[in-house]
Design a protein around this motif. Structure first.
Motif, short mmCIF file in Angstrom:
data_model
loop_
_atom_site.label_atom_id
_atom_site.label_comp_id
_atom_site.label_asym_id
_atom_site.label_seq_id
_atom_site.Cartn_x
_atom_site.Cartn_y
_atom_site.Cartn_z
N TYR A 1 0.79 -1.23 0.00
CA TYR A 1 0.00 0.00 0.00
C TYR A 1 0.82 1.29 0.00
O TYR A 1 0.25 2.36 -0.14
N LEU A 2 2.13 1.21 0.15
CA LEU A 2 2.94 2.42 0.13
C LEU A 2 2.78 3.12 -1.21
O LEU A 2 2.95 2.52 -2.26
N GLY A 3 2.40 4.38 -1.17
CA GLY A 3 2.12 5.13 -2.38
C GLY A 3 0.69 4.98 -2.84
O GLY A 3 0.26 5.62 -3.79
N ASN A 4 -0.06 4.13 -2.17
CA ASN A 4 -1.45 3.89 -2.52
C ASN A 4 -2.31 3.95 -1.25
O ASN A 4 -3.20 3.13 -1.05
N ALA B 1 -3.62 4.82 7.92
CA ALA B 1 -2.94 4.47 6.67
C ALA B 1 -1.47 4.88 6.72
O ALA B 1 -0.59 4.13 6.27
N TYR B 2 -1.20 6.04 7.28
CA TYR B 2 0.18 6.50 7.39
C TYR B 2 0.98 5.56 8.29
O TYR B 2 2.10 5.16 7.96
N HIS C 1 7.94 1.10 5.74
CA HIS C 1 8.84 1.37 4.62
C HIS C 1 9.26 2.82 4.56
O HIS C 1 10.34 3.14 4.08
N LYS C 2 8.45 3.73 5.02
CA LYS C 2 8.81 5.15 4.98
C LYS C 2 10.00 5.42 5.89
O LYS C 2 10.78 6.33 5.64
#
Length: 114
Positions: free
Chosen positions: A58-61, A104-105, A111-112
């Protein structure tokens, strides 16, 4: 000089806003007992996908993740086992918009922060 101060202030504000989103998301994750099924890293004994796996998908989504938490989108992580998660979505269906963003964040923060 004034522009530099403004830029530094904006950068610091942005960093603190992101930190508070992560913290708020973690609070929600714990409040709704998501940690019972979702471990931080892959673990064969876990019921649901790990935070690491969720972040990869979901990273970026994050918008799709928020829609999933609202019950408005299909899962993109392990859809075969969605039946286990589906009854739990009643906990997240009626959150505030800021809470969806924070959760979500947090869920993608693995990964962030690497």
């Amino acid at each position: 000089m004034m522009k530099k101060l403004l830029m530094i202030s904006l950068i610091l504000y942005s960093a603190s806003a992101q930190m508070s989103l992560t913290e708020r998301g973690k609070e929600l994750f714990m409040k709704y007992n998501c940690n019972i099924c979702h471990a931080p890293t892959d673990d064969a004994a876990s019921v649901g996908p790990s935070l690491e796996t969720i972040a990869i998908h979901y990273l970026g989504n994050e918008r799709q993740l928020m829609n999933f938490l609202r019950g408005e989108a299909k899962p993109i992580v392990d859809p075969v086992r969605f039946g286990i998660m589906k009854p739990q979505l009643y906990k997240t269906k009626h959150m505030f918009e800021e809470d969806y963003r924070a959760l979500a964040y947090y869920l993608t923060s693995v990964h962030k922060n690497q």
